[in-house]
Design a protein around this motif. Structure first.
Motif, mmCIF file in Angstrom:
data_model
loop_
_atom_site.group_PDB
_atom_site.id
_atom_site.type_symbol
_atom_site.label_atom_id
_atom_site.label_comp_id
_atom_site.label_asym_id
_atom_site.label_seq_id
_atom_site.Cartn_x
_atom_site.Cartn_y
_atom_site.Cartn_z
ATOM 1 N N GLY A 45 0.754 -1.229 -0.156
ATOM 2 C CA GLY A 45 0.038 0.152 -0.107
ATOM 3 C C GLY A 45 0.800 1.253 0.061
ATOM 4 O O GLY A 45 0.644 2.125 -0.733
ATOM 5 N N ALA A 46 1.767 1.282 0.932
ATOM 6 C CA ALA A 46 2.742 2.405 0.684
ATOM 7 C C ALA A 46 3.526 2.614 -0.414
ATOM 8 O O ALA A 46 3.736 3.865 -1.115
ATOM 9 C CB ALA A 46 4.002 2.230 1.845
ATOM 10 N N ILE A 47 3.810 1.503 -0.994
ATOM 11 C CA ILE A 47 4.581 1.600 -2.619
ATOM 12 C C ILE A 47 3.458 2.406 -3.588
ATOM 13 O O ILE A 47 3.628 3.125 -4.209
ATOM 14 C CB ILE A 47 4.915 0.152 -2.953
ATOM 15 N N VAL A 48 2.185 1.737 -3.526
ATOM 16 C CA VAL A 48 1.224 2.303 -4.626
ATOM 17 C C VAL A 48 0.989 3.890 -4.076
ATOM 18 O O VAL A 48 0.858 4.836 -5.180
ATOM 19 C CB VAL A 48 -0.192 1.724 -4.236
ATOM 20 N N GLY A 76 9.323 4.297 1.966
ATOM 21 C CA GLY A 76 10.249 3.739 3.061
ATOM 22 C C GLY A 76 10.452 2.110 2.855
ATOM 23 O O GLY A 76 10.583 1.344 3.864
ATOM 24 N N VAL A 77 10.581 1.683 1.706
ATOM 25 C CA VAL A 77 11.044 0.203 1.434
ATOM 26 C C VAL A 77 12.216 0.403 0.368
ATOM 27 O O VAL A 77 12.737 1.443 0.077
ATOM 28 C CB VAL A 77 9.992 -0.341 0.617
ATOM 29 N N SER A 78 12.872 -0.859 0.051
ATOM 30 C CA SER A 78 13.661 -1.047 -0.932
ATOM 31 C C SER A 78 13.016 -1.108 -2.318
ATOM 32 O O SER A 78 12.054 -1.474 -2.738
ATOM 33 C CB SER A 78 14.707 -2.259 -0.792
ATOM 34 N N ALA A 79 14.030 -0.511 -3.339
ATOM 35 C CA ALA A 79 13.530 -0.756 -4.804
ATOM 36 C C ALA A 79 13.315 -2.202 -5.163
ATOM 37 O O ALA A 79 12.442 -2.137 -5.885
ATOM 38 C CB ALA A 79 14.713 -0.079 -5.526
ATOM 39 N N LYS A 89 9.722 -6.722 -6.804
ATOM 40 C CA LYS A 89 9.226 -8.134 -6.404
ATOM 41 C C LYS A 89 7.825 -7.968 -6.590
ATOM 42 O O LYS A 89 7.000 -8.770 -7.073
ATOM 43 C CB LYS A 89 9.589 -8.438 -4.925
ATOM 44 N N HIS A 90 7.155 -6.665 -6.183
ATOM 45 C CA HIS A 90 5.725 -6.824 -5.986
ATOM 46 C C HIS A 90 5.089 -6.417 -7.291
ATOM 47 O O HIS A 90 3.975 -6.777 -7.561
ATOM 48 C CB HIS A 90 5.329 -5.662 -4.925
ATOM 49 N N GLN A 133 4.936 -1.272 -15.553
ATOM 50 C CA GLN A 133 4.042 -2.124 -15.051
ATOM 51 C C GLN A 133 3.586 -1.626 -13.451
ATOM 52 O O GLN A 133 2.188 -1.354 -13.343
ATOM 53 C CB GLN A 133 4.508 -3.774 -14.583
ATOM 54 N N LEU A 134 4.456 -0.739 -12.836
ATOM 55 C CA LEU A 134 3.926 -0.183 -11.689
ATOM 56 C C LEU A 134 3.054 1.106 -12.051
ATOM 57 O O LEU A 134 1.738 1.300 -11.489
ATOM 58 C CB LEU A 134 5.135 0.407 -10.899
ATOM 59 N N PHE A 135 3.201 1.721 -13.227
ATOM 60 C CA PHE A 135 2.546 2.973 -13.734
ATOM 61 C C PHE A 135 1.007 2.296 -14.037
ATOM 62 O O PHE A 135 0.017 2.911 -13.532
ATOM 63 C CB PHE A 135 3.262 3.440 -15.072
ATOM 64 N N ASN A 136 1.029 1.183 -14.897
ATOM 65 C CA ASN A 136 -0.064 0.584 -15.160
ATOM 66 C C ASN A 136 -1.073 0.032 -13.928
ATOM 67 O O ASN A 136 -2.408 0.314 -14.111
ATOM 68 C CB ASN A 136 -0.068 -0.505 -16.142
ATOM 69 N N THR A 137 -0.553 -0.323 -12.992
ATOM 70 C CA THR A 137 -1.225 -0.575 -11.597
ATOM 71 C C THR A 137 -1.837 0.649 -10.951
ATOM 72 O O THR A 137 -3.034 0.595 -10.737
ATOM 73 C CB THR A 137 -0.227 -1.337 -10.760
#
Lengths: 208, 208
Positions: free
Chosen positions: A37-40, A65-68, A73-74, A80-84
């Motif tokens: 959730g924090a990544i999103v 506050g996480v690693s790249a 991994k997620h 792909q992250l942008f599309n999500t």
């Protein structure tokens, strides 16, 4: 999630704010220590506020506050992250989950409660994509498909497309003014009182 | 003025769009071959879309098609230029130039006509400043003073501050949705038809 002066560009797209339980896997319930959730939320901020080419997974990771590598991994690649995150469908599911006869009030309550639950505004980030001709145009395209066109199909009566555009405008405007006046009268009003004042206009456009 | 994919972040703040003659010296009438209007429009774009520290007079000059020295001649320093363009007063003069009984319709017509006259949206640029804690917060402060507080003072009846915030929201939302749907139903509607649909909601908040 790291501290951030203002949170207008973020939301989780989740339905939990309105008390209807967890939704599309991006809300707090889906976080469960994974940082997803924090990544999103960090990704939505980043893609909304900066040109696509300038956004880095490293920067998003620092904000979340996480690693790249956890992002990879997620979510896989930056694309792909942008599309999500360029996805209004969970927000639309929640916003349009009411009969037409009471949709105006439901829309106002959903926007305000989602904001108050610290999940951020469900729609407002699309406004930050205006004025840019880079990949952020995808965000606008998604909004038109997932919010405006979907609402157009739901409406009955004359000029549904025009009314859907104006309803979308009223929802974006509500979020914009609440963000612009963080210590204003609107910030002190209950969601129900805001709905009393603002929903009749929306309902008028819903009813046609 | 150079070509620009979308023009949402710009406006001249002038009153000419509504046919009431030249206003505060930033409209086309004030340009008169000096490039002043082009500089103001380019500066509004730049300050709305980028962090203050990243904005350069050289970049604004290139966008406006003039020399950086011409900007200095007309406006002085970057700080002075920012203070000039972070000004909603000419827009507010025009927006609020109607009796309360017909203000809702006047507001819608003024926003739409200003956009149609290629002067851009009179207010929407403030939304681009959201989510940033840099000097753009001045733009938000000016908006609250020059638009919301001024409107609050104009209104009669209960909760004028809350109603003024919601009216500001509806105006921002109108601009946002027209910008988001540049080929949509709203783009094809006449200003009068948009006012027929959208102004009753505004008038309801104006009347209280």
């Amino acid at each position: 999630m790291t501290g951030h002066a203002t949170d207008e560009a973020t939301d989780t797209g989740a339905a939990t704010a309105a008390g209807t339980g967890p939704a599309a896997g991006t809300g707090p319930a889906a976080d469960a220590g994974t940082g997803r959730g924090a990544i999103v939320r960090a990704a939505r901020r980043a893609f909304a506020l900066r040109p696509y080419a300038e956004v880095t997974l490293r920067g998003i990771a620092a904000d979340a506050g996480v690693s790249a590598s956890l992002i990879v991994k997620h979510f896989g690649s930056k694309e792909q992250l942008f599309n999500t995150v360029a996805d209004f469908e969970p927000a639309a599911d929640e916003l349009f989950a009411a009969p037409l006869g009471t949709l105006g009030r439901h829309l106002v309550l959903t926007v305000v409660r989602s904001r108050r639950a610290q999940q951020g505004d469900p729609l407002l980030r699309v406004v930050f994509s205006l004025g840019n001709s880079d990949e952020r145009s995808l965000l606008r395209e998604r909004f038109r498909e997932q919010v405006t066109s979907r609402l157009t199909a739901l409406l009955t009566g004359p000029e549904p497309a025009l009314r859907a555009e104006l309803i979308a405008g009223q929802l974006l405007g509500l979020g914009a003014t609440l963000s612009l006046h963080p210590s204003g009268a609107g910030s002190l009003a209950t969601p129900e009182h805001l709905a009393d004042l603002y929903a009749p206009a929306l309902q008028r456009l819903v009813t046609g």
